[in-house]
Design a protein around this motif. Sequence first.
Motif, PDB file in Angstrom:
ATOM      1  N   LYS A  56       0.869  -1.184   0.000  1.00 25.80           N
ATOM      2  CA  LYS A  56       0.000   0.000   0.000  1.00 25.80           C
ATOM      3  C   LYS A  56       0.898   1.225   0.000  1.00 25.80           C
ATOM      4  O   LYS A  56       1.940   1.245   0.660  1.00 25.80           O
ATOM      5  CB  LYS A  56      -0.856   0.026   1.259  1.00 25.80           C
ATOM      6  CG  LYS A  56      -1.954  -1.019   1.256  1.00 25.80           C
ATOM      7  CD  LYS A  56      -3.323  -0.359   1.241  1.00 25.80           C
ATOM      8  CE  LYS A  56      -4.420  -1.406   1.176  1.00 25.80           C
ATOM      9  NZ  LYS A  56      -5.712  -0.841   0.814  1.00 25.80           N
ATOM     10  N   VAL A  57       0.485   2.251  -0.715  1.00 32.65           N
ATOM     11  CA  VAL A  57       1.208   3.514  -0.711  1.00 32.65           C
ATOM     12  C   VAL A  57       0.360   4.517   0.071  1.00 32.65           C
ATOM     13  O   VAL A  57      -0.815   4.738  -0.258  1.00 32.65           O
ATOM     14  CB  VAL A  57       1.488   4.024  -2.137  1.00 32.65           C
ATOM     15  CG1 VAL A  57       2.300   5.311  -2.090  1.00 32.65           C
ATOM     16  CG2 VAL A  57       2.210   2.948  -2.947  1.00 32.65           C
ATOM     17  N   SER A  58       0.966   5.089   1.113  1.00 31.47           N
ATOM     18  CA  SER A  58       0.236   6.018   1.978  1.00 31.47           C
ATOM     19  C   SER A  58       0.732   7.433   1.778  1.00 31.47           C
ATOM     20  O   SER A  58       1.843   7.660   1.284  1.00 31.47           O
ATOM     21  CB  SER A  58       0.440   5.642   3.447  1.00 31.47           C
ATOM     22  OG  SER A  58       0.040   4.314   3.663  1.00 31.47           O
ATOM     23  N   PHE A  59      -0.102   8.372   2.192  1.00 32.16           N
ATOM     24  CA  PHE A  59       0.311   9.770   2.273  1.00 32.16           C
ATOM     25  C   PHE A  59       0.104  10.193   3.712  1.00 32.16           C
ATOM     26  O   PHE A  59      -1.021  10.186   4.209  1.00 32.16           O
ATOM     27  CB  PHE A  59      -0.512  10.650   1.332  1.00 32.16           C
ATOM     28  CG  PHE A  59      -0.008  12.062   1.271  1.00 32.16           C
ATOM     29  CD1 PHE A  59       0.866  12.459   0.275  1.00 32.16           C
ATOM     30  CD2 PHE A  59      -0.390  12.994   2.233  1.00 32.16           C
ATOM     31  CE1 PHE A  59       1.347  13.757   0.233  1.00 32.16           C
ATOM     32  CE2 PHE A  59       0.096  14.294   2.189  1.00 32.16           C
ATOM     33  CZ  PHE A  59       0.969  14.674   1.186  1.00 32.16           C
ATOM     34  N   THR A  60       1.194  10.552   4.382  1.00 32.97           N
ATOM     35  CA  THR A  60       1.078  10.952   5.784  1.00 32.97           C
ATOM     36  C   THR A  60       0.973  12.469   5.878  1.00 32.97           C
ATOM     37  O   THR A  60       1.605  13.193   5.105  1.00 32.97           O
ATOM     38  CB  THR A  60       2.288  10.465   6.596  1.00 32.97           C
ATOM     39  OG1 THR A  60       3.478  10.919   5.956  1.00 32.97           O
ATOM     40  CG2 THR A  60       2.318   8.945   6.662  1.00 32.97           C
ATOM     41  N   GLY A  94      -5.884   8.942   3.244  1.00 30.33           N
ATOM     42  CA  GLY A  94      -4.479   8.698   3.581  1.00 30.33           C
ATOM     43  C   GLY A  94      -3.746   7.764   2.635  1.00 30.33           C
ATOM     44  O   GLY A  94      -2.591   7.402   2.884  1.00 30.33           O
ATOM     45  N   LYS A  95      -4.396   7.378   1.542  1.00 31.90           N
ATOM     46  CA  LYS A  95      -3.744   6.493   0.567  1.00 31.90           C
ATOM     47  C   LYS A  95      -3.486   7.268  -0.723  1.00 31.90           C
ATOM     48  O   LYS A  95      -4.302   8.099  -1.141  1.00 31.90           O
ATOM     49  CB  LYS A  95      -4.631   5.275   0.283  1.00 31.90           C
ATOM     50  CG  LYS A  95      -4.879   4.424   1.531  1.00 31.90           C
ATOM     51  CD  LYS A  95      -3.599   3.744   1.997  1.00 31.90           C
ATOM     52  CE  LYS A  95      -3.807   2.836   3.190  1.00 31.90           C
ATOM     53  NZ  LYS A  95      -3.321   3.416   4.457  1.00 31.90           N
ATOM     54  N   GLY A 221      -4.446   3.052  -2.765  1.00 32.08           N
ATOM     55  CA  GLY A 221      -3.006   2.967  -2.515  1.00 32.08           C
ATOM     56  C   GLY A 221      -2.404   1.598  -2.780  1.00 32.08           C
ATOM     57  O   GLY A 221      -1.192   1.425  -2.687  1.00 32.08           O
ATOM     58  N   LYS A 248      10.980   6.554  -3.330  1.00 34.39           N
ATOM     59  CA  LYS A 248      11.195   5.831  -2.075  1.00 34.39           C
ATOM     60  C   LYS A 248      11.726   4.461  -2.461  1.00 34.39           C
ATOM     61  O   LYS A 248      11.229   3.844  -3.413  1.00 34.39           O
ATOM     62  CB  LYS A 248       9.889   5.678  -1.299  1.00 34.39           C
ATOM     63  CG  LYS A 248       9.171   6.992  -1.033  1.00 34.39           C
ATOM     64  CD  LYS A 248       9.844   7.766   0.057  1.00 34.39           C
ATOM     65  CE  LYS A 248       9.184   9.128   0.230  1.00 34.39           C
ATOM     66  NZ  LYS A 248       9.850   9.925   1.256  1.00 34.39           N
ATOM     67  N   ASP A 263       5.265  -1.710   1.852  1.00 35.18           N
ATOM     68  CA  ASP A 263       4.429  -0.514   2.020  1.00 35.18           C
ATOM     69  C   ASP A 263       5.301   0.734   1.946  1.00 35.18           C
ATOM     70  O   ASP A 263       6.361   0.788   2.549  1.00 35.18           O
ATOM     71  CB  ASP A 263       3.695  -0.564   3.367  1.00 35.18           C
ATOM     72  CG  ASP A 263       2.655  -1.669   3.407  1.00 35.18           C
ATOM     73  OD1 ASP A 263       2.134  -2.039   2.328  1.00 35.18           O
ATOM     74  OD2 ASP A 263       2.372  -2.164   4.511  1.00 35.18           O
ATOM     75  N   SER A 265       5.499   5.168   2.036  1.00 28.19           N
ATOM     76  CA  SER A 265       4.814   6.341   2.574  1.00 28.19           C
ATOM     77  C   SER A 265       5.412   7.621   1.999  1.00 28.19           C
ATOM     78  O   SER A 265       6.632   7.791   1.971  1.00 28.19           O
ATOM     79  CB  SER A 265       4.941   6.340   4.102  1.00 28.19           C
ATOM     80  OG  SER A 265       4.178   7.383   4.628  1.00 28.19           O
TER      81      SER A 265
END
Length: 293
Positions: A56-60, A94-95, A221, A248, A263, A265
Amino acid sequence: MFSKRARLWLGLIAVASLLSLASSCNPKPPEGGTDTGDKTGKAYASKGDEGTITGKVSFTGAAPEPKKIDTSADAACTSKSPNLLTEDWAVKDGKLANTFVYIKDGTLADNSKIGDYTFATPSAAVVLDQNGCHYKPHVLGVVVNQNISITNSDPTTHNIHFMPANNPDWNQSQVNGAAALTHKLAHAEVLVPVKCNQHPWMKSYVGVLKHPFFAVSAEDGSFTIKGVPPGKYTVVAWHEGGAKGTEKTMEVTVPAKGAPTADFSFGAAAGLSGQPSSLPMMPALEVPMMGKH
Ligand SMILES: [Cu+2]
């Protein structure tokens, strides 16, 4: 009759004019047709023990708000897409969508390198549609020399422009109702920016790889990379955000028939401020004009 010297001159003139004729009539090289490009190395033979990388790719942090694009330069765009939004940050719960995740390099169980192999080019074309004066999808991946079918679903003219660094520049106008165009790239390149010469807000990114081990994160994500030979890999997640895009990197071990998770971020915590992005070939001038909200 002509002197020896005059005959020599006449001969030279004839040769020169033939040469200039030949060069002026020279057609464009076929689109990747004769360029085997990065198709070098031994063909990969499946042992039936390949694994799958999922993640999963998240955005924090606070997600950057999409901005409304001013499409008033083309009434056809405004009527079809009255609320066109920027897509450089597609964050939901958040994804992060539209992240290009791929195997950059790595070593198989027998110590051979993934880059030493060739993999079959999928026979099916990947479709890149111009629809509502934006590209669908926004990010896509192809194997070297895989066809990209470019369609125009809009009642207006688009001019698609691939701006690669390792492949020839390619730029084609496509009027309303025209047949699909086909393009392919012979050399691996992550990623090739694509823009429309008619509508400066239209942007897309095409990842070109020697192998099929890539995926684009979905709206939730998630991504899945299938058929990966057992080995140890450097997996990269690339997103267009940041001055030149942001990468990343993660080391991932794929056991035989294994299913490791990777995963990633992105976000404010990683030093991104959510500014409109641009690759070096996407100068700031081409960032869409911002309309009123
Ligand atoms: Cu366009």
